[in-house]
Design a protein around this motif. Structure first.
Motif, PDB file in Angstrom:
ATOM      1  N   LYS A 120       1.031  -1.208  -0.106  1.00  0.00           N
ATOM      2  CA  LYS A 120       0.067  -0.260   0.040  1.00  0.00           C
ATOM      3  C   LYS A 120       0.762   1.286   0.006  1.00  0.00           C
ATOM      4  CE  LYS A 120      -2.956  -1.261   3.362  1.00  0.00           C
ATOM      5  NZ  LYS A 120      -3.945  -1.128   4.244  1.00  0.00           N
ATOM      6  N   TYR A 124       0.745   4.084  -2.909  1.00  0.00           N
ATOM      7  CA  TYR A 124       0.191   5.411  -2.562  1.00  0.00           C
ATOM      8  C   TYR A 124       1.369   6.640  -2.933  1.00  0.00           C
ATOM      9  CZ  TYR A 124      -0.507   9.700   0.146  1.00  0.00           C
ATOM     10  OH  TYR A 124      -0.520  10.984   0.528  1.00  0.00           O
ATOM     11  N   ASP A 128       0.379   9.382  -5.274  1.00  0.00           N
ATOM     12  CA  ASP A 128       0.578  10.486  -4.764  1.00  0.00           C
ATOM     13  C   ASP A 128       1.438  11.439  -5.692  1.00  0.00           C
ATOM     14  OD1 ASP A 128       0.570  12.364  -2.188  1.00  0.00           O
ATOM     15  OD2 ASP A 128       2.839  12.221  -2.586  1.00  0.00           O
ATOM     16  N   ASP A 132       0.117  14.706  -7.563  1.00  0.00           N
ATOM     17  CA  ASP A 132       0.891  16.052  -7.201  1.00  0.00           C
ATOM     18  C   ASP A 132       1.523  16.724  -8.251  1.00  0.00           C
ATOM     19  OD1 ASP A 132       1.594  17.795  -4.849  1.00  0.00           O
ATOM     20  OD2 ASP A 132       3.478  17.098  -5.064  1.00  0.00           O
ATOM     21  N   TYR A 164      -8.386   2.178  -6.202  1.00  0.00           N
ATOM     22  CA  TYR A 164      -7.855   2.536  -5.061  1.00  0.00           C
ATOM     23  C   TYR A 164      -8.986   3.766  -4.454  1.00  0.00           C
ATOM     24  CZ  TYR A 164      -3.992   4.468  -2.326  1.00  0.00           C
ATOM     25  OH  TYR A 164      -2.944   4.686  -0.997  1.00  0.00           O
ATOM     26  N   ALA A 165      -9.605   4.403  -5.007  1.00  0.00           N
ATOM     27  CA  ALA A 165     -10.906   5.197  -4.405  1.00  0.00           C
ATOM     28  C   ALA A 165     -11.686   4.318  -3.600  1.00  0.00           C
ATOM     29  CB  ALA A 165     -11.418   6.174  -5.663  1.00  0.00           C
ATOM     30  N   ASP A 168      -9.817   2.843  -0.575  1.00  0.00           N
ATOM     31  CA  ASP A 168      -9.596   3.920   0.260  1.00  0.00           C
ATOM     32  C   ASP A 168     -10.488   5.049   0.303  1.00  0.00           C
ATOM     33  OD1 ASP A 168      -8.448   5.424   2.274  1.00  0.00           O
ATOM     34  OD2 ASP A 168      -6.411   5.255   1.490  1.00  0.00           O
ATOM     35  N   SER A 170     -10.750   7.706   2.013  1.00  0.00           N
ATOM     36  CA  SER A 170     -10.135   8.944   2.268  1.00  0.00           C
ATOM     37  C   SER A 170      -9.374   9.711   1.181  1.00  0.00           C
ATOM     38  CB  SER A 170      -9.080   8.434   3.454  1.00  0.00           C
ATOM     39  OG  SER A 170      -7.928   7.713   2.936  1.00  0.00           O
ATOM     40  N   GLN A 171      -9.082   9.045   0.001  1.00  0.00           N
ATOM     41  CA  GLN A 171      -8.417   9.333  -0.998  1.00  0.00           C
ATOM     42  C   GLN A 171      -9.379   9.631  -2.249  1.00  0.00           C
ATOM     43  OE1 GLN A 171      -5.207  10.361  -1.086  1.00  0.00           O
ATOM     44  NE2 GLN A 171      -5.226   9.554   1.191  1.00  0.00           N
ATOM     45  N   ARG A 174      -9.639  13.353  -3.651  1.00  0.00           N
ATOM     46  CA  ARG A 174      -8.358  13.846  -4.554  1.00  0.00           C
ATOM     47  C   ARG A 174      -8.368  13.101  -5.871  1.00  0.00           C
ATOM     48  NH1 ARG A 174      -2.129  12.258  -2.794  1.00  0.00           N
ATOM     49  NH2 ARG A 174      -1.160  13.769  -4.324  1.00  0.00           N
ATOM     50  N   ILE A 175      -8.747  11.790  -5.759  1.00  0.00           N
ATOM     51  CA  ILE A 175      -8.698  11.096  -7.050  1.00  0.00           C
ATOM     52  C   ILE A 175      -9.845  11.343  -8.000  1.00  0.00           C
ATOM     53  CG2 ILE A 175      -9.393   8.748  -8.200  1.00  0.00           C
ATOM     54  CD1 ILE A 175      -7.689   7.488  -5.418  1.00  0.00           C
TER      55      ILE A 175
END
Length: 706
Positions: A120, A124, A128, A132, A164-165, A168, A170-171, A174-175
């Motif tokens: 993970k 990540y 990221d 970014d 991923y979304a 998780d 929590s991300q 952003r995704i």
């Protein structure tokens, strides 16, 4: 997916139109069956969000081996991932820049299925960095100019982001933010004469045309975005998907024109003279192209596309399906002869394609096919410890080594193609093989149209979810396909309906014990292969016992293959295994030490003189040899490890060698001696060198007890 292919310039008349209306038009056709108010057609079986299903038993051990093996360590050392341009490096194997998106798409489900903190952290970091560094105009990836921006690799990156979304939340924001910015840009690019999909003169990307052949791969993540996070941007998302298909059509890459009886090739050889571009015959493209009609069907609600998907799998099965369940294509399809090769990337894609298509068509044989490729073709090309792999496997492959002559039996694969190694022939399989088993797990349990849950791919595992306010936990404890018993334990806050899929090869003596006690009752599967169990609230359990006999599948020229359950069987070949430093795919010598580890090797596997590989069989004489299945060996896909073997009457025959490999079986095999014997057969996936496509002779009675 070697990109040295020279794509023919072909003008093809399209058989179908490509435009389809936006779903908000009053003329938009409504689906036959609907479970919600979505504008997209819903599947028969709905997959769960990634991470809902957890692996158990031998399958968990396989995923752990994968995590501890090549796929789980590429990020640490392998130049095409560790030094990828996507994360600030400088190394790619082609101008498609697909290597790390391939890896990301497979490692995300592996990391979250195992809840592995090390993996993970890898995915990540990658996600990221890329998010970014999303460019001001919304572009995702390292390319900075229109001349180098290809959409293709982003399809797999978006698939990874979607998973991923789900895993998780929590991300997720952003995704989703990044995906919406990217879609806005892609929409404008595609409206500019399909920029990024069809390269123009002077542009340096995808000169072979893989992107248009796989344009529909954008649809799965964009359809997820459209349904789950539209953010008042539905029109742009929808039009972007339309434009991807229109661009595919403009590039003469529309699979609706190919999956047609009379067009689809029965056999095809170079030089080819066909009314479509040669990339349609590419095995990996074909495995992905099976999903093309459904991508459009979800939007258009055109039942003809659902029907065409069934036609597509039927055509493939008849003319180019291997005994192990994948597509015989090296890299391009030709015929069904066992000297041909089948690429590991194709097997990985077929594992997902058959599970995905099963969810929309619901036909039981499609789930059987998904299991067939997952239990045969995939492990047959991966070393037991998951640290090396083949580029192509053969149905008949008595050794695995660098062939001493140019392998003219293969269309676009070199002499190193059947070696188990780090990057034999081409690196795509190195970075792409990891998706097969994690995605197979992710599709093993599904929601059903009536609000129940089905176990569709019968591996051990568990699912915990809520059906409305009903919290449900299901565990399937099984050694299937090495054993035929599946024990279910269920906890539920309220009554619900559970379904167990019964394979098409299971016979009528298969039974269920429970959940209300009593002796075994016959199974009663539906036309779609589902046995229905009404589960009461609280704790319950029941056991399904599958029953079957060995199956003989005949092929041309008096040859045959033998199956037991979903497993293909091969002659047991005693072998010597040696290892050496990995060789670079480009022929430049050994791979640089910085892109290897102490675990990375290329392997040479050659038969000893203890067992014969050159045999004919009499499949009228078969015996099942069943050892204790209560505890399985780990790794299970190793020679001699599976507890179920077969014995078959056999005799040694003359077998020619061509191109430094076993020739196609002779239609008139000549015996070397009159003596017959009991031959040992083992699961194909455990036999890294194997003979599974065998000549048939009528032999005298043989004692199979030895």
């Amino acid at each position: 997916m070697a990109i040295s292919v020279i794509v023919k310039a072909i003008t093809a008349s399209l058989l179908l139109t490509t435009g389809f209306s936006l779903p908000h038009d009053s003329s938009w056709p409504r689906p036959v069956q609907r479970r919600d108010d979505s504008d997209l057609v819903q599947p028969v079986y709905q997959s769960f969000p990634l991470g809902t299903i957890k692996p158990g038993g031998w399958f968990k051990q396989q995923l752990e081996l994968e995590a501890d093996g090549l796929a789980g360590h590429l990020f640490d050392f392998y130049r095409f991932v560790h030094d990828s341009m996507w994360i600030g490096g400088s190394t790619e194997y082609s101008n498609l820049h697909e290597s790390s998106p391939y890896w990301f798409n497979g490692l995300v489900p592996l990391a979250f299925s195992l809840d592995d903190s090390r993996l993970k952290s890898q995915v990540y970091y990658f996600m990221d960095y890329v998010l970014d560094h999303q460019q001001d105009d919304g572009w995702l990836g390292p390319e900075t100019t229109p001349e180098t921006r290809s959409l293709w690799a982003r399809c797999y990156f978006l698939l990874g982001l979607m998973q991923y979304a789900q895993a998780d939340p929590s991300q997720a924001d952003r995704i989703v933010d990044a995906m919406h910015r990217y879609v806005q840009l892609v929409h404008s690019m595609l409206k500019d004469d399909y920029a990024g999909l069809i390269p123009k003169e002077g542009q340096d990307y995808d000169e072979s045309g893989f992107g248009p052949m796989r344009a529909h791969e954008m649809h799965i993540p964009l359809q997820w975005l459209y349904e789950e996070y539209p953010r008042n941007n539905s029109q742009i998302i929808w039009e972007t998907m339309e434009l991807m298909i229109n661009g595919s059509t403009a590039a003469a890459s529309d699979w609706r024109t190919f999956w047609v009886k009379g067009v689809y090739p029965e056999v095809t050889y170079t030089p080819r003279n066909e009314p479509y571009k040669d990339l349609f015959n590419h095995g990996v493209n074909m495995a992905e192209g099976l999903r093309y009609p459904l991508a459009i069907y979800r939007m258009s609600h055109d039942e003809a596309l659902r029907t065409q998907t069934r036609t597509a799998v039927d055509l493939l099965e008849q003319y180019h399906k291997s005994l192990a369940g994948t597509i015989i294509g090296d890299e391009f399809v030709t015929d069904l002869n066992p000297i041909r090769g089948a690429e590991l990337c194709t097997a990985a894609e077929m594992t997902f394609s058959m599970a995905y298509i099963h969810q929309y068509l619901g036909d039981n044989d499609l789930a059987d096919w998904a299991e067939q490729v997952a239990f045969n073709a995939v492990p047959g090309s991966i070393f037991p410890d998951w640290w090396s792999h083949q580029y192509v496997q053969q149905e008949n492959q008595p050794w695995s080594r660098n062939l001493s002559v140019t392998p003219e039996m293969w269309v676009n694969v070199g002499s190193y193609g059947n070696v188990f190694g780090l990057e034999p022939n081409y690196p795509c399989c190195t970075v792409n093989h990891g998706q097969a088993y994690p995605k197979f797990l992710a599709n093993s349990f599904t929601l059903t149209q009536d609000g129940g849950i089905a176990h569709t791919l019968l591996i051990p595992g568990s699912v915990s979810t809520s059906l409305g306010n009903n919290k449900v936990s299901i565990t399937a404890d099984t050694n299937y396909p090495f054993g035929m018993t599946i024990k279910y334990s269920i906890k539920a806050d309220a009554d619900f309906t559970f379904y167990a899929r019964i394979p098409g090869w299971a016979d009528k003596s298969s039974t269920i014990i429970g959940p209300s006690g009593g002796s075994g009752a016959p199974l009663s599967p539906s036309d779609q292969g589902l046995h229905k169990v009404e589960v009461s609230k609280g704790t319950s359990s029941f056991t399904i016992n599958l029953s079957t006999e060995p199956r003989v599948v005949t092929r041309a020229n008096s040859t045959a293959a033998i199956y037991y359950g979903p497993l293909l069987y091969s002659i047991y070949i005693d072998s010597d295994v040696s290892q050496m430093s990995p060789l670079s795919f480009d022929g430049s010598g050994e791979v640089a030490a910085s892109s290897t580890t102490t675990h990375t090797h290329d392997h040479v596997i050659v038969p000893t003189n203890k067992t014969a590989w050159n045999i004919a069989i009499d499949p009228s004489q078969i015996r099942v040899v069943q050892a204790d299945v209560s505890t399985l060996s780990n790794p299970i896909w190793d020679l001699g490890a599976p507890p179920v073997e077969l014995r078959v009457a056999a005799t040694e025959i003359e077998w020619d060698i061509v191109y430094d490999t076993a020739a196609n079986p002779s239609p008139e095999p000549r015996r070397l001696e009159k003596k017959s014997f009991s031959a040992r057969l083992v699961p194909f996936g455990s036999a890294k060198i194997h003979m599974a496509h065998l000549p048939v002779l009528k032999l005298d009675k043989v004692d199979l007890s030895t």
